[in-house]
Scaffold this active site. Structure first.
Site, short mmCIF file in Angstrom:
data_model
loop_
_atom_site.label_atom_id
_atom_site.label_comp_id
_atom_site.label_asym_id
_atom_site.label_seq_id
_atom_site.Cartn_x
_atom_site.Cartn_y
_atom_site.Cartn_z
N ASN A 19 0.82 -1.29 -0.04
CA ASN A 19 0.07 0.16 -0.02
C ASN A 19 1.02 1.25 -0.03
O ASN A 19 1.49 1.58 1.01
CB ASN A 19 -0.88 -0.13 1.21
N TRP A 20 1.10 1.99 -1.15
CA TRP A 20 1.98 3.06 -1.21
C TRP A 20 1.20 4.15 -0.76
O TRP A 20 2.08 5.34 -0.52
CB TRP A 20 2.44 3.21 -2.58
N LYS A 21 0.09 4.22 -0.15
CA LYS A 21 -0.69 5.34 0.21
C LYS A 21 -0.47 6.49 -0.75
O LYS A 21 -0.62 6.32 -1.71
CB LYS A 21 -0.12 5.61 1.66
N HIS A 104 -9.65 0.91 5.25
CA HIS A 104 -8.51 1.31 5.62
C HIS A 104 -8.55 2.14 6.69
O HIS A 104 -9.30 3.10 6.70
CB HIS A 104 -7.42 1.75 4.65
N GLU A 106 -6.89 4.63 7.66
CA GLU A 106 -6.62 6.14 7.23
C GLU A 106 -7.95 6.71 6.99
O GLU A 106 -8.30 7.96 6.75
CB GLU A 106 -5.29 6.20 6.44
N GLU A 176 -5.65 -5.08 10.60
CA GLU A 176 -4.68 -4.05 10.76
C GLU A 176 -5.12 -3.19 12.00
O GLU A 176 -6.00 -2.26 12.05
CB GLU A 176 -4.72 -3.03 9.64
N GLY A 182 1.74 2.03 10.72
CA GLY A 182 2.64 3.32 10.48
C GLY A 182 3.04 4.01 11.90
O GLY A 182 3.87 5.03 11.93
N SER A 222 3.21 -2.07 10.54
CA SER A 222 4.63 -2.04 10.92
C SER A 222 5.01 -3.19 10.56
O SER A 222 6.30 -3.69 11.38
CB SER A 222 4.71 -1.57 12.11
N GLY A 243 2.43 -1.06 4.31
CA GLY A 243 2.51 0.53 4.09
C GLY A 243 3.96 0.96 3.91
O GLY A 243 4.51 0.89 2.91
N GLY A 244 4.41 1.58 5.03
CA GLY A 244 5.74 2.24 5.00
C GLY A 244 6.74 1.23 4.11
O GLY A 244 7.60 1.88 3.39
C1 PEP Z 1 -0.89 0.17 5.83
O1 PEP Z 1 -0.96 1.22 5.48
O2 PEP Z 1 -1.86 -0.67 5.66
C2 PEP Z 1 -0.08 -0.32 6.96
C3 PEP Z 1 -0.03 -1.42 7.30
O3 PEP Z 1 1.13 0.57 7.13
P1 PEP Z 1 2.54 0.24 7.89
O4 PEP Z 1 2.89 -0.85 7.34
O5 PEP Z 1 3.42 1.71 7.67
O6 PEP Z 1 2.22 -0.03 9.20
#
Ligand code: PEP
Length: 260
Positions: A19-21, A104, A106, A176, A182, A222, A243-244
């Protein structure tokens, strides 16, 4: 978990979703990241990798003949019409998208998406033959107050309301925890395992045990190349939502290699 569930889950290739956001900020940057991932994953067949870039880059990333697939990070709940600024599931499908992330944390937090809105989006995505990656997770506050199971049950039951047994097989569930997304504070694999067993119980109660056994349940929050394999091999998750770490091609490729 019964040995039957373990066996059926172990047979599945792990699903690794990037997930590049809202990144990178240029098409050039997106192509560069995509090419680095593509080259790093060349020849890898034992994982199902799905890249979810921002909408604007979807048509520029060429996925033909590659081992991975494309997904979007959101969609609207109508197919078309006077809804300025929205992107519908058939539009995504026409660009070669096969998946869409919905619910999600966010989106729930910054765009006030409710369980009801997410339910409408899930239905229209399934109708357009997109596979939704349906995210659920409790907040830090919910966790502190011991409300994890209550929150997850509500998110699942409201999110899947009216979705029939034959449609549910298109859905991928992603656990999640909001406090882990994040933040660098990943959920312990054993905790994720307990949650995934609870989620399967809810699905069995609302659908059937056959549906529950087949439903892919991912972990996200994470994840990095150090902890990735524990979610797959210790917790028995079907895959990871990243994500990150997916913005660093080397780290993302390393994660995929750790879980195959
Ligand atoms: C996400 O955005 O779905 C996510 C899991 O982010 P991160 O890996 O940065 O925690």
């Amino acid at each position: 978990m019964s040995s039957l569930v373990v066996a059926s889950l172990l047979k599945m290739k792990p699903l690794i979703i990037a997930n590049w956001k809202c990144n990178p900020t240029t098409l050039q940057g997106a192509k560069k990241l995509f090419d680095l991932v593509k080259n790093g994953l060349r020849g890898i067949k034992n994982a199902e990798v799905i890249i979810c870039p921002p909408f604007t880059f979807l048509s520029n990333l060429k996925i033909q003949d590659l081992a991975f697939k494309l997904g979007a990070q959101n969609c609207f709940y109508e197919e078309k019409g006077a809804f300025t600024g929205e992107i519908s599931p058939p539009m995504l499908k026409s660009l070669g998208c096969q998946y869409v992330i919905l619910g999600h944390s966010e989106r729930r937090r910054y765009f006030s998406e409710s369980d009801e809105t997410i339910n409408k989006k899930l239905k229209v995505a399934i109708k357009a033959k997109l596979k939704p990656i349906f995210c659920i997770g409790e907040s830090q506050e919910g966790r502190k107050r011991n409300k994890t199971q209550t929150v997850l049950k509500r998110q699942i039951e409201k999110g899947l309301k009216g979705i029939k047994e034959k449609e549910i097989k298109n859905i991928i569930l992603a656990y999640e925890p909001v406090w882990a997304v994040g933040t660098g504070k990943a959920c312990l694999p054993n905790e994720a395992k307990i949650v995934s067993l609870f989620l399967r119980k809810i699905i069995t109660r609302n659908y059937s045990s056959a549906i529950s056994k087949k439903l892919p349940i991912l972990y996200g929050g994470s994840v990095n190349s150090e902890n990735a394999k524990d979610y797959i091999f210790k917790a028995g998750m079907s895959g990871l939502l990243i994500g990150g770490a997916s913005l660093n091609a080397k780290e993302f490729v390393k994660i995929v290699k750790e879980v195959i």
